[in-house]
Design a protein around this motif. Structure first.
Motif, PDB file in Angstrom:
ATOM      1  N   GLY A 135     -15.987  50.741  74.346  1.00 38.79           N
ATOM      2  CA  GLY A 135     -17.151  50.973  74.855  1.00 38.79           C
ATOM      3  C   GLY A 135     -17.775  51.336  73.418  1.00 38.79           C
ATOM      4  O   GLY A 135     -16.725  51.590  72.131  1.00 38.79           O
ATOM      5  N   GLY A 136     -18.998  52.446  73.480  1.00 37.69           N
ATOM      6  CA  GLY A 136     -19.935  52.483  72.487  1.00 37.69           C
ATOM      7  C   GLY A 136     -18.927  54.066  71.186  1.00 37.69           C
ATOM      8  O   GLY A 136     -18.608  53.481  70.301  1.00 37.69           O
ATOM      9  N   THR A 137     -18.042  54.668  72.415  1.00 38.13           N
ATOM     10  CA  THR A 137     -17.387  55.802  71.626  1.00 38.13           C
ATOM     11  C   THR A 137     -16.242  55.329  71.048  1.00 38.13           C
ATOM     12  O   THR A 137     -15.554  55.605  69.491  1.00 38.13           O
ATOM     13  N   ASP A 175     -17.018  53.966  67.845  1.00 37.44           N
ATOM     14  CA  ASP A 175     -17.739  54.433  66.354  1.00 37.44           C
ATOM     15  C   ASP A 175     -16.220  55.141  65.680  1.00 37.44           C
ATOM     16  O   ASP A 175     -16.554  55.818  64.955  1.00 37.44           O
ATOM     17  N   HIS A 231     -24.754  61.188  67.862  1.00 36.02           N
ATOM     18  CA  HIS A 231     -24.394  61.108  68.811  1.00 36.02           C
ATOM     19  C   HIS A 231     -22.471  61.737  68.863  1.00 36.02           C
ATOM     20  O   HIS A 231     -22.047  61.855  67.959  1.00 36.02           O
ATOM     21  N   ALA A 283     -19.800  61.294  69.565  1.00 36.87           N
ATOM     22  CA  ALA A 283     -18.960  60.164  69.517  1.00 36.87           C
ATOM     23  C   ALA A 283     -18.918  59.768  67.762  1.00 36.87           C
ATOM     24  O   ALA A 283     -17.459  59.173  67.139  1.00 36.87           O
ATOM     25  N   MET A 309     -27.470  56.665  62.850  1.00 34.11           N
ATOM     26  CA  MET A 309     -27.608  56.387  63.235  1.00 34.11           C
ATOM     27  C   MET A 309     -28.979  54.552  64.061  1.00 34.11           C
ATOM     28  O   MET A 309     -29.605  55.126  63.217  1.00 34.11           O
ATOM     29  N   ASN A 345     -30.674  58.404  71.265  1.00 30.98           N
ATOM     30  CA  ASN A 345     -29.895  58.411  71.891  1.00 30.98           C
ATOM     31  C   ASN A 345     -30.952  59.733  72.928  1.00 30.98           C
ATOM     32  O   ASN A 345     -31.393  58.728  74.115  1.00 30.98           O
ATOM     33  N   ASP A 355     -24.644  53.113  64.368  1.00 24.74           N
ATOM     34  CA  ASP A 355     -24.162  53.510  65.832  1.00 24.74           C
ATOM     35  C   ASP A 355     -25.796  52.763  66.219  1.00 24.74           C
ATOM     36  O   ASP A 355     -26.512  53.188  66.030  1.00 24.74           O
ATOM     37  N   VAL A 371     -25.781  51.527  69.649  1.00 28.05           N
ATOM     38  CA  VAL A 371     -25.081  51.489  71.020  1.00 28.05           C
ATOM     39  C   VAL A 371     -26.776  51.184  71.821  1.00 28.05           C
ATOM     40  O   VAL A 371     -26.880  51.016  72.610  1.00 28.05           O
ATOM     41  N   GLN A 372     -27.787  52.589  71.328  1.00 28.20           N
ATOM     42  CA  GLN A 372     -29.267  52.151  71.957  1.00 28.20           C
ATOM     43  C   GLN A 372     -30.081  51.147  71.390  1.00 28.20           C
ATOM     44  O   GLN A 372     -31.121  51.205  71.790  1.00 28.20           O
ATOM     45  N   SER A 406     -22.242  49.066  73.369  1.00 27.96           N
ATOM     46  CA  SER A 406     -21.712  49.571  74.524  1.00 27.96           C
ATOM     47  C   SER A 406     -22.432  48.962  74.731  1.00 27.96           C
ATOM     48  O   SER A 406     -23.572  48.395  75.361  1.00 27.96           O
ATOM     49  N   HIS A 432     -22.766  48.923  79.008  1.00 25.30           N
ATOM     50  CA  HIS A 432     -23.105  49.889  79.675  1.00 25.30           C
ATOM     51  C   HIS A 432     -24.974  50.196  79.669  1.00 25.30           C
ATOM     52  O   HIS A 432     -25.523  50.447  80.426  1.00 25.30           O
ATOM     53  N   LYS A 433     -24.984  49.942  78.535  1.00 21.71           N
ATOM     54  CA  LYS A 433     -26.209  50.358  77.449  1.00 21.71           C
ATOM     55  C   LYS A 433     -27.315  49.530  78.039  1.00 21.71           C
ATOM     56  O   LYS A 433     -28.139  49.057  77.300  1.00 21.71           O
TER      57      LYS A 433
HETATM   58  N1  PLP Z   1     -23.789  55.877  71.000  1.00 19.19           N
HETATM   59  C1  PLP Z   1     -25.001  56.271  71.402  1.00 19.19           C
HETATM   60  C2  PLP Z   1     -26.234  57.012  70.755  1.00 19.19           C
HETATM   61  C3  PLP Z   1     -24.887  56.786  72.496  1.00 19.19           C
HETATM   62  O1  PLP Z   1     -26.154  57.046  72.852  1.00 19.19           O
HETATM   63  C4  PLP Z   1     -23.668  56.540  73.550  1.00 19.19           C
HETATM   64  C5  PLP Z   1     -23.897  56.515  74.329  1.00 19.19           C
HETATM   65  O2  PLP Z   1     -24.359  57.308  75.376  1.00 19.19           O
HETATM   66  C6  PLP Z   1     -22.154  56.228  72.782  1.00 19.19           C
HETATM   67  C7  PLP Z   1     -22.124  56.124  71.237  1.00 19.19           C
HETATM   68  C8  PLP Z   1     -21.306  56.334  73.658  1.00 19.19           C
HETATM   69  O3  PLP Z   1     -20.788  55.152  74.146  1.00 19.19           O
HETATM   70  P1  PLP Z   1     -19.979  55.055  75.575  1.00 19.19           P
HETATM   71  O4  PLP Z   1     -20.273  55.560  76.666  1.00 19.19           O
HETATM   72  O5  PLP Z   1     -19.867  53.183  75.290  1.00 19.19           O
HETATM   73  O6  PLP Z   1     -18.386  55.025  74.644  1.00 19.19           O
END
Ligand code: PLP
Length: 382
Positions: free
Chosen positions: A70-72, A75, A100, A102, A147, A151, A176, A178-179, A199, A201-202
């Motif tokens: 995942g994103g976490t 990162d 974030h 993460a 980032m 988010n 990052d 992810v968004q 990530s 799931h986004k």
């Molecule tokens: N980075 C950002 C900017 C996010 O919005 C999120 C999730 O909310 C994450 C990282 C973490 O991603 P994940 O939920 O896939 O671990």
């Protein structure tokens, strides 16, 4: 009651094409992609096709894509991996106060390991200034992490320009994304960005999968120790099914949500007195608006809207439920009270103009009702 979902920055519903790809993968790609028999080879082929799709979303080479949970994890792997791979006794990292958790918590871990950290403050619109960024880079700086899009506010940083500054100073640059991925065009090959996290799931795929772009030539200390999967950068049998889901999500046609977001934001600002859009003067994600309603508790408004069938959020999903004001809005210079009265609306696949109009109405009515009960609010505008 029909429910309308306006919290796509927290997570997204599964797109039908992604669901189909998952079901197909469960039947056809269950084998271990490291096995040399034909079943394994089929799983490998489907995994590599998925990786190529992810690479094409990011504008990079497939071998630069490391699959993660995942994103976490992406990162953490970027930040801990790069810094721990650098043998210098004195190491420094630059990041921002609006990242974030993460990223922030991975940086806090580095501080515990003796690494020096600089947290850049944004301006009132949530933007990081390029000159301030340049001035913070030192001869010992190993990595900068900024980032791509926030988010909570949707504020977009000029990561290509910041990465170019970092490269000039000999510093690796992580973002990052992810968004941002899927919402903004991303073309990593033509930038100086060294690492970029996404990530699934986004992006209308299931939770449990993400990816880290690692530019060819960048060395990472792995976080997981085991087999040689992912070119020894991430041990463990790959989740072929979820990688295929992310690959399918990377290929989805996504509508431009700017018009719908603007309809929502302008509709709310026109209907509700003493409401202000945070970070509205910054370049923003096309799907996000973060609005402050004077005299209102954001949590009370989220609950009121939920009871009317609308899912919205106070900001970061992981901090909702807690009474702490958003660290992002505080860093932008909002007072704790202003931060506690701000709501995030984030649009995505499935939202329509009709839903937006109903949401505007529900917000206007809920805010009016909550303000009647508010001991601190008295309308200043006639
Ligand atoms: N980075 C950002 C900017 C996010 O919005 C999120 C999730 O909310 C994450 C990282 C973490 O991603 P994940 O939920 O896939 O671990």
């Amino acid at each position: 009651m029909t429910r309308f979902y306006f919290d796509h920055n927290a997570t997204t519903p599964i797109a039908p094409a992604v669901r189909e790809a998952v079901v197909h993968a469960l039947d056809e790609a269950w084998a271990n992609p490291s096995s040399i028999h034909q079943d394994g080879q089929r799983a490998r082929r489907m995994l590599e096709e998925a990786r190529a799709r992810i690479a094409s979303l990011l504008g990079c080479a497939p071998k630069e894509v490391v699959l993660t949970s995942g994103g976490t994890e992406a990162d953490n792997l970027a930040i801990l991996g790069v810094v721990r791979a650098d043998p210098r006794p004195s190491r420094h990292v630059v990041t921002t106060a609006v990242e974030h958790p993460a990223v922030l918590e991975a940086c806090a871990q580095l501080e515990r390991e003796g690494v020096a950290l600089t947290y850049l403050q944004p301006d009132r619109q949530g933007r990081i200034d390029a000159d301030i960024f340049r001035r913070q880079l030192r001869p010992t700086t190993v990595l900068a992490s900024v980032m791509h899009a926030n988010n909570e506010t949707g504020a977009v940083q000029d990561v290509a320009a910041l990465a170019a500054i970092a490269r000039e100073a000999g510093v690796l640059f992580h973002s990052d994304g992810v968004q941002a991925a899927g919402k903004l065009p991303v073309s990593l090959a033509s930038t100086a960005i060294s690492l970029y996290s996404i990530s699934a799931h986004k992006l209308n795929a299931p939770k449990g999968c993400g990816a880290l772009f690692v530019r060819q030539g960048v060395t990472l200390a792995p976080m997981l120790h085991g087999g040689r999967q992912e070119r020894s950068r991430r041990a463990g049998t790959e989740s072929v099914t979820l990688a295929i889901a992310l690959g399918a999500a990377a290929q989805l046609d996504r509508p431009d949500l700017t018009t719908l977001r603007d309809r929502l934001e302008q509709g709310i600002l026109a209907r509700v007195a003493d409401a202000h859009a945070n970070a509205a003067a910054a370049p923003r994600l096309p799907n996000t608006t973060n609005i402050r309603f004077d005299g209102i508790s954001a949590e009370a408004l989220v609950i009121a809207l939920d009871l009317r069938g609308f899912a919205v959020s106070t900001g970061a999903a992981c901090s909702s439920g807690s009474v702490e004001p958003s660290h992002v809005l505080l860093a932008m210079g909002l007072s704790p009270e202003q931060a506690r009265s701000s709501i995030r609306f984030s649009l995505g696949l499935g939202n329509t103009a009709e839903q937006v109009d109903q949401l505007i109405e529900a917000v206007a009515e809920s805010v009016a009702r909550l303000r009647k009960l508010s001991p601190t609010y008295s309308e200043v505008t006639p």
